[in-house]
Design a protein around this motif. Structure first.
Motif, PDB file in Angstrom:
ATOM      1  N   GLU A 291       0.828  -1.208   0.000  1.00  0.00           N
ATOM      2  CA  GLU A 291       0.000   0.000   0.000  1.00  0.00           C
ATOM      3  C   GLU A 291       0.863   1.259   0.000  1.00  0.00           C
ATOM      4  O   GLU A 291       0.549   2.231  -0.700  1.00  0.00           O
ATOM      5  CB  GLU A 291      -0.909   0.008   1.232  1.00  0.00           C
ATOM      6  CG  GLU A 291      -2.038  -1.009   1.181  1.00  0.00           C
ATOM      7  CD  GLU A 291      -2.842  -1.055   2.472  1.00  0.00           C
ATOM      8  OE1 GLU A 291      -4.064  -1.295   2.402  1.00  0.00           O
ATOM      9  OE2 GLU A 291      -2.245  -0.860   3.554  1.00  0.00           O
TER      10      GLU A 291
ATOM     11  N   GLY B 241       0.682   3.374  -3.187  1.00  0.00           N
ATOM     12  CA  GLY B 241       0.054   4.647  -2.854  1.00  0.00           C
ATOM     13  C   GLY B 241       0.957   5.816  -3.171  1.00  0.00           C
ATOM     14  O   GLY B 241       0.513   6.855  -3.686  1.00  0.00           O
TER      15      GLY B 241
ATOM     16  N   PHE C 122       0.958   6.188  -6.890  1.00  0.00           N
ATOM     17  CA  PHE C 122      -0.344   6.692  -7.328  1.00  0.00           C
ATOM     18  C   PHE C 122      -0.389   8.216  -7.209  1.00  0.00           C
ATOM     19  O   PHE C 122      -0.819   8.917  -8.140  1.00  0.00           O
ATOM     20  CB  PHE C 122      -1.459   6.069  -6.487  1.00  0.00           C
ATOM     21  CG  PHE C 122      -2.824   6.637  -6.760  1.00  0.00           C
ATOM     22  CD1 PHE C 122      -3.584   6.178  -7.828  1.00  0.00           C
ATOM     23  CD2 PHE C 122      -3.357   7.636  -5.948  1.00  0.00           C
ATOM     24  CE1 PHE C 122      -4.844   6.705  -8.094  1.00  0.00           C
ATOM     25  CE2 PHE C 122      -4.607   8.179  -6.203  1.00  0.00           C
ATOM     26  CZ  PHE C 122      -5.356   7.710  -7.271  1.00  0.00           C
TER      27      PHE C 122
ATOM     28  N   SER D 115       2.011   9.756  -9.781  1.00  0.00           N
ATOM     29  CA  SER D 115       1.448   9.673 -11.125  1.00  0.00           C
ATOM     30  C   SER D 115       0.389  10.750 -11.335  1.00  0.00           C
ATOM     31  O   SER D 115       0.377  11.435 -12.370  1.00  0.00           O
ATOM     32  CB  SER D 115       0.830   8.292 -11.358  1.00  0.00           C
ATOM     33  OG  SER D 115       1.792   7.271 -11.214  1.00  0.00           O
ATOM     34  N   ALA D 116      -0.510  10.893 -10.357  1.00  0.00           N
ATOM     35  CA  ALA D 116      -1.559  11.908 -10.463  1.00  0.00           C
ATOM     36  C   ALA D 116      -0.952  13.303 -10.530  1.00  0.00           C
ATOM     37  O   ALA D 116      -1.456  14.186 -11.240  1.00  0.00           O
ATOM     38  CB  ALA D 116      -2.507  11.795  -9.263  1.00  0.00           C
TER      39      ALA D 116
ATOM     40  N   ILE E 169       0.202   4.901 -13.096  1.00  0.00           N
ATOM     41  CA  ILE E 169      -1.048   5.116 -12.361  1.00  0.00           C
ATOM     42  C   ILE E 169      -2.017   3.953 -12.574  1.00  0.00           C
ATOM     43  O   ILE E 169      -2.829   3.636 -11.694  1.00  0.00           O
ATOM     44  CB  ILE E 169      -1.713   6.449 -12.764  1.00  0.00           C
ATOM     45  CG1 ILE E 169      -2.776   6.835 -11.724  1.00  0.00           C
ATOM     46  CG2 ILE E 169      -2.307   6.359 -14.167  1.00  0.00           C
ATOM     47  CD1 ILE E 169      -3.292   8.241 -11.892  1.00  0.00           C
TER      48      ILE E 169
ATOM     49  N   THR F 293      -3.062   1.855  -9.373  1.00  0.00           N
ATOM     50  CA  THR F 293      -4.484   1.883  -9.009  1.00  0.00           C
ATOM     51  C   THR F 293      -5.037   0.468  -8.897  1.00  0.00           C
ATOM     52  O   THR F 293      -5.796   0.157  -7.963  1.00  0.00           O
ATOM     53  CB  THR F 293      -5.294   2.670 -10.049  1.00  0.00           C
ATOM     54  OG1 THR F 293      -4.777   4.005 -10.150  1.00  0.00           O
ATOM     55  CG2 THR F 293      -6.763   2.738  -9.654  1.00  0.00           C
TER      56      THR F 293
ATOM     57  N   LEU G 217      -3.884  -1.016  -5.629  1.00  0.00           N
ATOM     58  CA  LEU G 217      -4.538  -0.403  -4.470  1.00  0.00           C
ATOM     59  C   LEU G 217      -6.000  -0.828  -4.341  1.00  0.00           C
ATOM     60  O   LEU G 217      -6.533  -0.908  -3.229  1.00  0.00           O
ATOM     61  CB  LEU G 217      -4.446   1.123  -4.560  1.00  0.00           C
ATOM     62  CG  LEU G 217      -3.042   1.709  -4.390  1.00  0.00           C
ATOM     63  CD1 LEU G 217      -3.063   3.214  -4.623  1.00  0.00           C
ATOM     64  CD2 LEU G 217      -2.489   1.387  -3.013  1.00  0.00           C
ATOM     65  N   LEU G 218      -6.656  -1.108  -5.464  1.00  0.00           N
ATOM     66  CA  LEU G 218      -8.048  -1.534  -5.428  1.00  0.00           C
ATOM     67  C   LEU G 218      -8.212  -2.927  -4.823  1.00  0.00           C
ATOM     68  O   LEU G 218      -9.315  -3.316  -4.434  1.00  0.00           O
ATOM     69  CB  LEU G 218      -8.654  -1.502  -6.838  1.00  0.00           C
ATOM     70  CG  LEU G 218      -8.930  -0.102  -7.409  1.00  0.00           C
ATOM     71  CD1 LEU G 218      -9.423  -0.195  -8.843  1.00  0.00           C
ATOM     72  CD2 LEU G 218      -9.939   0.660  -6.540  1.00  0.00           C
TER      73      LEU G 218
ATOM     74  N   PHE H 122      -7.836   3.084  -0.083  1.00  0.00           N
ATOM     75  CA  PHE H 122      -8.642   4.301  -0.263  1.00  0.00           C
ATOM     76  C   PHE H 122      -9.606   4.506   0.908  1.00  0.00           C
ATOM     77  O   PHE H 122      -9.901   5.648   1.281  1.00  0.00           O
ATOM     78  CB  PHE H 122      -9.408   4.235  -1.583  1.00  0.00           C
ATOM     79  CG  PHE H 122      -8.508   4.308  -2.796  1.00  0.00           C
ATOM     80  CD1 PHE H 122      -7.879   5.492  -3.143  1.00  0.00           C
ATOM     81  CD2 PHE H 122      -8.282   3.182  -3.584  1.00  0.00           C
ATOM     82  CE1 PHE H 122      -7.039   5.559  -4.252  1.00  0.00           C
ATOM     83  CE2 PHE H 122      -7.443   3.241  -4.697  1.00  0.00           C
ATOM     84  CZ  PHE H 122      -6.829   4.432  -5.021  1.00  0.00           C
TER      85      PHE H 122
END
Length: 281
Positions: free
Chosen positions: A26, A30, A33, A36-37, A180, A184, A187-188, A193
């Protein structure tokens, strides 16, 4: 190099704090993530300059330079000290040199051997006097970090030999931005989240934002730029300064600094001077 050393050196502290509430996977996914964003807008802005023929090395750079190592360091962060992690990270230039010599026909100079040797010796001196720890290569988590630094060594050679002509902002924004999707997806499969949005985890959210935006995003741009103006060996020698940052951070936090620490820092700075001397020659 100093800015990179501070950014990457402090990242081990943030990772250590995050291990209280998040798993290594994570933390790594994370972090990437967020990075990347953060970099995707830069990728969109520079999309016209994207070199389609370089897609494979750019993706490999994102995978071996960011996503996989981030998860490795996140996993090891709860098992070994941040000082040990930072010191083992100093093996990166050794793998840059070995991979460059074995697979990219890179000429290895005597000065490079001397600089790398001195830098690692300086790191060993620092770790041998920090938290009463010793390097234990039988530790599976220590060996795991060695695998991560091998990935860093591969990534540095990919950047230097396959993406040298590509602008740093394009390399960074696209190589990290592409991650990303896998980040993602990973992480899902967790409750990342759900946990990160809890009110009591706001401080952890801040740590992730710093790790992603500064320690990964901006640092990626700076590192790629450093590669443009120096050599792979010199650029990767930034990892020798990371233990120095850890020691200084510890001093500011109330830890004592001994003569041996100053000796270790001096040797590390000497190694970087030697590497820089070779670049200038």
């Amino acid at each position: 190099m100093i800015i990179l050393a501070v950014a990457w050196g402090l990242s081990f502290l943030f990772i250590k704090k995050l291990t209280v509430a998040f798993s290594g996977v994570e933390i790594g996914a994370g972090r990437i993530f967020v990075a990347s964003a953060f970099l995707l807008p830069f990728a969109l802005y520079n999309r016209k300059g994207y070199p389609v023929s370089k897609t494979v090395p750019i993706m490999l750079s994102g995978l071996f330079g960011y996503l996989l190592p981030a998860m490795v360091f996140g996993t090891a962060g709860s098992k070994i000290s941040s000082s040990l992690s930072g010191t083992l990270n100093a093996t990166t230039p050794i793998f840059v040199l070995l991979i460059g010599g074995l697979f990219y026909k890179k000429v290895i100079y005597r000065y490079q051997y001397i600089g790398i040797f001195l830098g690692f010796i300086g790191s060993l001196i620092l770790i041998s006097n920090g938290e009463k720890l010793a390097l234990d290569f039988s530790n599976p988590y220590a060996l795991l970090i060695m695998i991560a630094t091998m990935m860093y060594g591969l990534n540095t050679n990919i950047l230097s030999f396959h993406l040298k002509e590509v602008k740093p902002i394009i390399i960074s924004s696209f190589s990290v931005g592409m991650m990303i999707i896998p980040a993602t997806a990973i992480l899902l499969t967790t409750d990342f989240f759900g946990k990160i949005l809890l009110e009591e985890n706001r401080l952890y959210l801040l740590y992730f934002l710093i790790l992603g935006m500064v320690n990964s995003g901006l640092a990626a741009i700076l590192y790629n730029y450093l590669l443009k103006i120096t050599t792979p060996i010199f650029a990767s020698s930034v990892t020798y300064l990371i233990p120095v940052v850890a020691i200084i951070a510890g001093m500011l936090d109330g830890e004592m600094i001994g003569v041996s620490h100053l000796v270790g820092m001096g040797i590390i700075l000497l190694s970087i001077f030697i590497l820089n001397k070779k670049v200038s020659a």
